[in-house]
Design an enzyme around this catalytic site. Structure first.
Site: not given
Ligand code: RB5
Length: 145
Positions: A7, A64, A66, A97, A132
């Site tokens: 994203d 993304c 995080t 695993h 596993h």
């Molecule tokens: C976008 O702002 C952010 O929420 C997305 O990239 C991600 O971190 C969501 O988990």
């Protein structure tokens, strides 16, 4: 073939990972997004994961902000075992695993150098099977409940 997508929060890091894949000579398909304009990460994650689950892509990489939102979406797709990873040890062992087939990385969490090392561990290791396999089978059986 590796499927890769992001994203807006992962766009810049995805470009770095793609550069790395090009240097390695690893074939990939880019599922977007193609700019830093805001998009909804499920719209990228689900089509990519369906291609991985179908077997048309060997493994997937989702980026993304995080790595967490992408991993949540990915793990809702039947056949996907996604791991949000920020270190090389976990990247290695989620292949060995857990037989993870989708790697999720946070573009706002890890730098490009570490992300490329994470990708190397993920792509460079195979599932060990053995004890596993039973555990992975139990994960997948949850989908049929
Ligand atoms: C976008 O702002 C952010 O929420 C997305 O990239 C991600 O971190 C969501 O988990």
């Amino acid at each position: 073939m590796i499927a890769i997508g992001c994203d807006h929060g992962g766009y810049e890091l995805k470009l770095e990972i793609i550069k790395h894949l090009d240097e390695l000579g690893v074939a990939y398909e880019d599922f977007g997004t193609h700019s830093t304009d805001s998009v909804d990460y499920p719209d990228i994650a689900v089509p990519l994961c369906e291609v991985v689950a179908s077997g048309a892509a060997e493994l997937g990489i989702l980026v993304c902000g995080t790595g967490i939102g992408m991993s949540m979406c990915a793990n809702k797709v039947k056949g996907i075992r996604a791991a949000a990873v920020s270190d090389t040890f976990s990247a290695r062992f989620t292949r060995l695993h857990n037989d993870a087939n989708v790697l999720c990385i946070g573009g706002r969490v890890v730098g490009a150098g570490l992300a490329c090392q994470i990708v190397d561990e993920f792509l460079g290791n195979d599932f060990e099977g053995g004890r596993h396999q039973r555990r992975v089978d139990k994960i997948m059986a949850i989908e049929d409940r």
